[in-house]
Design a protein around this motif. Structure first.
Motif, PDB file in Angstrom:
ATOM      1  N   SER A  30       0.744  -1.247   0.192  1.00 34.05           N
ATOM      2  CA  SER A  30      -0.090   0.017  -0.054  1.00 34.05           C
ATOM      3  C   SER A  30       0.814   1.257   0.022  1.00 34.05           C
ATOM      4  CB  SER A  30      -0.987   0.018   1.321  1.00 34.05           C
ATOM      5  OG  SER A  30      -0.362  -0.059   2.311  1.00 34.05           O
ATOM      6  N   ASN A  31       2.221   1.270   0.338  1.00 32.30           N
ATOM      7  CA  ASN A  31       2.990   2.269   0.381  1.00 32.30           C
ATOM      8  C   ASN A  31       3.752   2.740  -0.915  1.00 32.30           C
ATOM      9  OD1 ASN A  31       2.311   2.792   3.190  1.00 32.30           O
ATOM     10  ND2 ASN A  31       4.070   1.664   3.962  1.00 32.30           N
ATOM     11  N   ALA A  33       3.853   3.547  -5.021  1.00 29.68           N
ATOM     12  CA  ALA A  33       3.428   4.014  -6.163  1.00 29.68           C
ATOM     13  C   ALA A  33       3.494   3.249  -7.201  1.00 29.68           C
ATOM     14  CB  ALA A  33       3.884   5.420  -6.218  1.00 29.68           C
ATOM     15  N   ASN A  52      -0.660   6.727  -7.153  1.00 30.99           N
ATOM     16  CA  ASN A  52       0.232   6.912  -5.938  1.00 30.99           C
ATOM     17  C   ASN A  52      -0.401   6.160  -4.948  1.00 30.99           C
ATOM     18  OD1 ASN A  52      -2.028   8.301  -4.918  1.00 30.99           O
ATOM     19  ND2 ASN A  52      -0.740  10.149  -4.665  1.00 30.99           N
ATOM     20  N   SER A  53       0.097   6.075  -3.670  1.00 29.49           N
ATOM     21  CA  SER A  53      -0.259   5.307  -2.549  1.00 29.49           C
ATOM     22  C   SER A  53      -1.596   5.805  -1.995  1.00 29.49           C
ATOM     23  CB  SER A  53       0.866   5.254  -1.311  1.00 29.49           C
ATOM     24  OG  SER A  53       1.237   6.727  -0.935  1.00 29.49           O
ATOM     25  N   ASP A  54      -1.818   6.809  -2.125  1.00 33.31           N
ATOM     26  CA  ASP A  54      -3.211   7.532  -1.760  1.00 33.31           C
ATOM     27  C   ASP A  54      -4.516   7.198  -2.979  1.00 33.31           C
ATOM     28  OD1 ASP A  54      -1.708  10.300  -0.433  1.00 33.31           O
ATOM     29  OD2 ASP A  54      -2.285   8.123   0.628  1.00 33.31           O
ATOM     30  N   GLY A  55      -4.115   6.640  -4.078  1.00 38.40           N
ATOM     31  CA  GLY A  55      -5.013   6.297  -4.992  1.00 38.40           C
ATOM     32  C   GLY A  55      -5.069   7.415  -6.130  1.00 38.40           C
ATOM     33  N   PHE A  56      -4.258   8.452  -5.784  1.00 35.39           N
ATOM     34  CA  PHE A  56      -4.562   9.665  -7.036  1.00 35.39           C
ATOM     35  C   PHE A  56      -3.520   9.015  -8.400  1.00 35.39           C
ATOM     36  CE2 PHE A  56      -6.619  12.970  -4.684  1.00 35.39           C
ATOM     37  CZ  PHE A  56      -6.162  12.770  -3.591  1.00 35.39           C
ATOM     38  N   ASN A  73      -4.554  -3.080  -2.712  1.00 34.46           N
ATOM     39  CA  ASN A  73      -3.589  -3.145  -1.755  1.00 34.46           C
ATOM     40  C   ASN A  73      -3.592  -4.748  -1.190  1.00 34.46           C
ATOM     41  OD1 ASN A  73      -2.359  -0.871  -2.259  1.00 34.46           O
ATOM     42  ND2 ASN A  73      -3.762   0.153  -0.864  1.00 34.46           N
ATOM     43  N   ARG A 101       4.714   8.270  -1.769  1.00 35.22           N
ATOM     44  CA  ARG A 101       3.470   8.827  -2.191  1.00 35.22           C
ATOM     45  C   ARG A 101       3.262   9.542  -3.246  1.00 35.22           C
ATOM     46  NH1 ARG A 101       0.965  11.627   3.354  1.00 35.22           N
ATOM     47  NH2 ARG A 101      -0.780  11.243   1.846  1.00 35.22           N
TER      48      ARG A 101
END
Length: 123
Positions: A30-31, A33, A52-56, A73, A101
């Motif tokens: 999950s961390n 990209a 990226n790791s936040d889903g963007f 993830n 990220r």
């Protein structure tokens, strides 16, 4: 250390669809990209899409509205759904990952690479 294995490439007619998959090993997926790059013969390796790791997500202009990148993830998988394929989309597609990220756009920013999967689009 992360190992990436792509699958899902093949031959498709123009206008068709393919879904590429990238299976990742390693911890804390999950961390990371993730990105898909492609390289046609005699050309440089270019970004297709990144997440990226936040889903963007970020896409090359040439694939916006046709391709979708996603990341699971739990399964440690990344995907590239490719619709309305064109002959100019033909290339070897590579999955890439980096601990960040930020979804970078250049190959040098990624630390781990898959072996590539061939996509051929017939006109």
């Amino acid at each position: 250390q992360v190992t990436l294995i792509e699958s899902g490439g093949g031959l498709v007619q123009a206008g068709g669809s393919l879904r590429l998959s990238c299976a990742a090993s390693g911890r804390t997926f999950s961390n990371y990209a993730m990105a898909w790059f492609r390289q046609a013969p005699g050309k440089q390796r270019d970004l297709v899409a990144a997440i990226n790791s936040d889903g963007f997500t970020d896409y090359a202009d040439s694939v916006k509205g046709r391709f979708t990148i996603s990341k699971d993830n739990t399964k440690k998988m990344a995907y590239l759904q490719m619709n309305s394929l064109k002959p100019e989309d033909a290339a070897v597609y590579y999955c890439a990952a980096t601990w960040s990220r930020v979804a970078f756009a250049t190959p040098r920013d990624y630390d781990y690479w898959g072996q590539g999967t061939q996509v051929t689009v017939s006109s």
